[in-house]
Design a protein around this motif. Sequence first.
Motif, PDB file in Angstrom:
ATOM      1  N   LEU A 100       0.151  -9.070   4.632  1.00 53.93           N
ATOM      2  CA  LEU A 100      -0.787  -7.965   4.454  1.00 53.93           C
ATOM      3  C   LEU A 100      -1.648  -7.840   5.705  1.00 53.93           C
ATOM      4  O   LEU A 100      -2.171  -8.835   6.200  1.00 53.93           O
ATOM      5  CB  LEU A 100      -1.672  -8.213   3.227  1.00 53.93           C
ATOM      6  CG  LEU A 100      -2.675  -7.117   2.865  1.00 53.93           C
ATOM      7  CD1 LEU A 100      -1.949  -5.851   2.432  1.00 53.93           C
ATOM      8  CD2 LEU A 100      -3.602  -7.588   1.741  1.00 53.93           C
ATOM      9  N   LYS A 101      -1.768  -6.622   6.187  1.00 57.57           N
ATOM     10  CA  LYS A 101      -2.564  -6.360   7.388  1.00 57.57           C
ATOM     11  C   LYS A 101      -3.645  -5.354   7.054  1.00 57.57           C
ATOM     12  O   LYS A 101      -3.359  -4.242   6.607  1.00 57.57           O
ATOM     13  CB  LYS A 101      -1.682  -5.829   8.519  1.00 57.57           C
ATOM     14  CG  LYS A 101      -0.682  -6.854   9.051  1.00 57.57           C
ATOM     15  CD  LYS A 101       0.100  -6.303  10.222  1.00 57.57           C
ATOM     16  CE  LYS A 101       1.073  -7.341  10.761  1.00 57.57           C
ATOM     17  NZ  LYS A 101       1.858  -6.814  11.906  1.00 57.57           N
ATOM     18  N   GLY A 102      -4.909  -5.765   7.234  1.00 58.14           N
ATOM     19  CA  GLY A 102      -6.032  -4.873   6.976  1.00 58.14           C
ATOM     20  C   GLY A 102      -6.281  -3.942   8.140  1.00 58.14           C
ATOM     21  O   GLY A 102      -5.457  -3.798   9.051  1.00 58.14           O
ATOM     22  N   VAL A 103      -7.435  -3.302   8.116  1.00 60.32           N
ATOM     23  CA  VAL A 103      -7.804  -2.375   9.187  1.00 60.32           C
ATOM     24  C   VAL A 103      -8.911  -2.999  10.023  1.00 60.32           C
ATOM     25  O   VAL A 103      -9.640  -3.871   9.566  1.00 60.32           O
ATOM     26  CB  VAL A 103      -8.264  -1.018   8.611  1.00 60.32           C
ATOM     27  CG1 VAL A 103      -7.127  -0.338   7.875  1.00 60.32           C
ATOM     28  CG2 VAL A 103      -9.465  -1.183   7.697  1.00 60.32           C
ATOM     29  N   GLU A 104      -9.032  -2.548  11.261  1.00 59.30           N
ATOM     30  CA  GLU A 104     -10.053  -3.044  12.182  1.00 59.30           C
ATOM     31  C   GLU A 104     -11.148  -1.997  12.312  1.00 59.30           C
ATOM     32  O   GLU A 104     -10.867  -0.813  12.545  1.00 59.30           O
ATOM     33  CB  GLU A 104      -9.435  -3.361  13.538  1.00 59.30           C
ATOM     34  CG  GLU A 104      -8.418  -4.500  13.476  1.00 59.30           C
ATOM     35  CD  GLU A 104      -7.761  -4.763  14.807  1.00 59.30           C
ATOM     36  OE1 GLU A 104      -7.862  -3.864  15.691  1.00 59.30           O
ATOM     37  OE2 GLU A 104      -7.163  -5.833  14.977  1.00 59.30           O
ATOM     38  N   SER A 122       1.559   1.373   5.779  1.00 63.95           N
ATOM     39  CA  SER A 122       2.967   0.968   5.855  1.00 63.95           C
ATOM     40  C   SER A 122       3.445   0.626   4.455  1.00 63.95           C
ATOM     41  O   SER A 122       2.674   0.136   3.623  1.00 63.95           O
ATOM     42  CB  SER A 122       3.154  -0.231   6.783  1.00 63.95           C
ATOM     43  OG  SER A 122       2.621  -1.403   6.220  1.00 63.95           O
ATOM     44  N   TYR A 123       4.708   0.887   4.196  1.00 62.85           N
ATOM     45  CA  TYR A 123       5.270   0.610   2.880  1.00 62.85           C
ATOM     46  C   TYR A 123       5.265  -0.891   2.598  1.00 62.85           C
ATOM     47  O   TYR A 123       5.133  -1.318   1.455  1.00 62.85           O
ATOM     48  CB  TYR A 123       6.696   1.160   2.810  1.00 62.85           C
ATOM     49  CG  TYR A 123       7.224   1.264   1.400  1.00 62.85           C
ATOM     50  CD1 TYR A 123       6.674   2.163   0.493  1.00 62.85           C
ATOM     51  CD2 TYR A 123       8.277   0.461   0.975  1.00 62.85           C
ATOM     52  CE1 TYR A 123       7.146   2.261  -0.802  1.00 62.85           C
ATOM     53  CE2 TYR A 123       8.754   0.548  -0.321  1.00 62.85           C
ATOM     54  CZ  TYR A 123       8.189   1.455  -1.207  1.00 62.85           C
ATOM     55  OH  TYR A 123       8.666   1.535  -2.484  1.00 62.85           O
ATOM     56  N   ASN A 165       2.895  -3.027   3.411  1.00 63.98           N
ATOM     57  CA  ASN A 165       1.576  -3.384   2.904  1.00 63.98           C
ATOM     58  C   ASN A 165       1.384  -2.920   1.460  1.00 63.98           C
ATOM     59  O   ASN A 165       0.736  -3.605   0.659  1.00 63.98           O
ATOM     60  CB  ASN A 165       0.493  -2.763   3.790  1.00 63.98           C
ATOM     61  CG  ASN A 165       0.263  -3.548   5.063  1.00 63.98           C
ATOM     62  OD1 ASN A 165       0.575  -4.731   5.137  1.00 63.98           O
ATOM     63  ND2 ASN A 165      -0.268  -2.883   6.079  1.00 63.98           N
ATOM     64  N   VAL A 166       1.937  -1.760   1.128  1.00 72.04           N
ATOM     65  CA  VAL A 166       1.824  -1.252  -0.242  1.00 72.04           C
ATOM     66  C   VAL A 166       2.522  -2.201  -1.212  1.00 72.04           C
ATOM     67  O   VAL A 166       1.989  -2.534  -2.279  1.00 72.04           O
ATOM     68  CB  VAL A 166       2.421   0.165  -0.340  1.00 72.04           C
ATOM     69  CG1 VAL A 166       2.453   0.634  -1.788  1.00 72.04           C
ATOM     70  CG2 VAL A 166       1.602   1.137   0.494  1.00 72.04           C
ATOM     71  N   LEU A 167       3.714  -2.655  -0.854  1.00 75.39           N
ATOM     72  CA  LEU A 167       4.445  -3.592  -1.716  1.00 75.39           C
ATOM     73  C   LEU A 167       3.691  -4.918  -1.846  1.00 75.39           C
ATOM     74  O   LEU A 167       3.694  -5.542  -2.909  1.00 75.39           O
ATOM     75  CB  LEU A 167       5.841  -3.828  -1.155  1.00 75.39           C
ATOM     76  CG  LEU A 167       6.811  -2.649  -1.232  1.00 75.39           C
ATOM     77  CD1 LEU A 167       8.159  -3.017  -0.601  1.00 75.39           C
ATOM     78  CD2 LEU A 167       7.021  -2.195  -2.672  1.00 75.39           C
ATOM     79  N   ALA A 168       3.051  -5.350  -0.747  1.00 72.86           N
ATOM     80  CA  ALA A 168       2.283  -6.602  -0.788  1.00 72.86           C
ATOM     81  C   ALA A 168       1.096  -6.483  -1.748  1.00 72.86           C
ATOM     82  O   ALA A 168       0.827  -7.398  -2.539  1.00 72.86           O
ATOM     83  CB  ALA A 168       1.799  -6.961   0.615  1.00 72.86           C
ATOM     84  N   LEU A 177       2.008  10.518  -0.764  1.00 76.33           N
ATOM     85  CA  LEU A 177       2.647  10.677  -2.068  1.00 76.33           C
ATOM     86  C   LEU A 177       3.504   9.460  -2.411  1.00 76.33           C
ATOM     87  O   LEU A 177       3.493   8.962  -3.545  1.00 76.33           O
ATOM     88  CB  LEU A 177       3.498  11.946  -2.077  1.00 76.33           C
ATOM     89  CG  LEU A 177       4.280  12.244  -3.363  1.00 76.33           C
ATOM     90  CD1 LEU A 177       3.318  12.448  -4.525  1.00 76.33           C
ATOM     91  CD2 LEU A 177       5.162  13.469  -3.180  1.00 76.33           C
ATOM     92  N   VAL A 178       4.236   8.939  -1.401  1.00 75.70           N
ATOM     93  CA  VAL A 178       5.094   7.764  -1.624  1.00 75.70           C
ATOM     94  C   VAL A 178       4.254   6.550  -1.998  1.00 75.70           C
ATOM     95  O   VAL A 178       4.596   5.804  -2.928  1.00 75.70           O
ATOM     96  CB  VAL A 178       5.932   7.477  -0.361  1.00 75.70           C
ATOM     97  CG1 VAL A 178       6.655   6.133  -0.481  1.00 75.70           C
ATOM     98  CG2 VAL A 178       6.956   8.587  -0.130  1.00 75.70           C
ATOM     99  N   TYR A 179       3.143   6.357  -1.300  1.00 73.37           N
ATOM    100  CA  TYR A 179       2.285   5.204  -1.580  1.00 73.37           C
ATOM    101  C   TYR A 179       1.677   5.291  -2.985  1.00 73.37           C
ATOM    102  O   TYR A 179       1.618   4.287  -3.711  1.00 73.37           O
ATOM    103  CB  TYR A 179       1.163   5.107  -0.549  1.00 73.37           C
ATOM    104  CG  TYR A 179       1.638   4.889   0.869  1.00 73.37           C
ATOM    105  CD1 TYR A 179       2.911   4.379   1.135  1.00 73.37           C
ATOM    106  CD2 TYR A 179       0.828   5.202   1.958  1.00 73.37           C
ATOM    107  CE1 TYR A 179       3.352   4.190   2.429  1.00 73.37           C
ATOM    108  CE2 TYR A 179       1.259   5.004   3.256  1.00 73.37           C
ATOM    109  CZ  TYR A 179       2.520   4.507   3.490  1.00 73.37           C
ATOM    110  OH  TYR A 179       2.952   4.316   4.782  1.00 73.37           O
ATOM    111  N   SER A 180       1.215   6.482  -3.369  1.00 75.49           N
ATOM    112  CA  SER A 180       0.609   6.640  -4.691  1.00 75.49           C
ATOM    113  C   SER A 180       1.640   6.454  -5.800  1.00 75.49           C
ATOM    114  O   SER A 180       1.333   5.883  -6.850  1.00 75.49           O
ATOM    115  CB  SER A 180      -0.065   8.013  -4.802  1.00 75.49           C
ATOM    116  OG  SER A 180       0.887   9.053  -4.654  1.00 75.49           O
ATOM    117  N   LYS A 181       2.865   6.904  -5.571  1.00 76.27           N
ATOM    118  CA  LYS A 181       3.922   6.723  -6.574  1.00 76.27           C
ATOM    119  C   LYS A 181       4.283   5.248  -6.716  1.00 76.27           C
ATOM    120  O   LYS A 181       4.532   4.756  -7.817  1.00 76.27           O
ATOM    121  CB  LYS A 181       5.165   7.531  -6.180  1.00 76.27           C
ATOM    122  CG  LYS A 181       5.013   9.038  -6.299  1.00 76.27           C
ATOM    123  CD  LYS A 181       4.922   9.481  -7.740  1.00 76.27           C
ATOM    124  CE  LYS A 181       4.874  10.996  -7.853  1.00 76.27           C
ATOM    125  NZ  LYS A 181       4.739  11.442  -9.270  1.00 76.27           N
TER     126      LYS A 181
END
Length: 229
Positions: free
Chosen positions: A73-77, A101-102, A104-107, A141-145
């Motif tokens: 998992l990579k956060g933001v700076e 990134s997909y 990170n979403v899966l993580a 949309l992909v991330y929310s789904k």
Amino acid sequence: MMDKLGFNCKWIRWIKACMESTTISILVNGSPMEEFKPKRGLRQGDPMTPFLFLIAAEGLSGLVREAKKANLLKGVEVGIHRVQVDLLQFAYDTLFFWKPSYHNVLAIKAILRSFEMVSGLRVNFHKSVVGSVGISQLDKLVYSKCLNCQQMELPFKYLGMTIGGNSRRPEFWNHIVDKIRSRLSSWKVRMFSMVGRICLIKAVISTLPLFYFSFFKAHFIVCNQIRKF
């Protein structure tokens, strides 16, 4: 979690005894049923509830830290010092920040599912939203789904504060003005004495916009409206 955080075993037994010694009765059609001992969860209004919830929620922070160590998992700076931000928790609100990134979403989905299985708590995805900055509508949309969440649109409200709006425009302050107008409606004011009106202004009306004033500079039109009321 208390053992993991270093609480003394005797203290943990005391807390456990407080939880297991309680009995609950349910009112059915106004009549109390037979008392029983709860097997899980906490009683509503129990003074230990917020403390124990925070201790349990610390497990989510631990999962995020382990995911970062494993480079999952990579956060933001943020800022010129490039401070890493990945998780913010306030009471029972949880905010994840991650690079789009997909992977990170899966993580995050795996972290939430693992936390549910371990703690017994459940994420209310109907009340959860996914927001984005600088990515396409298709990726959003992909991330929310994937997370079974709704899409967040700007501006939105968090802890009663409008985020993403333009505080320099009078329209930004409409809901604050409407609140003050409703509290000072003519039919209510006629029922108050002069002392009651002063107490209303000092104790209620003057505190309504303070939270916003601590973050934003109010437009002069808004200030004039409030004074007029």
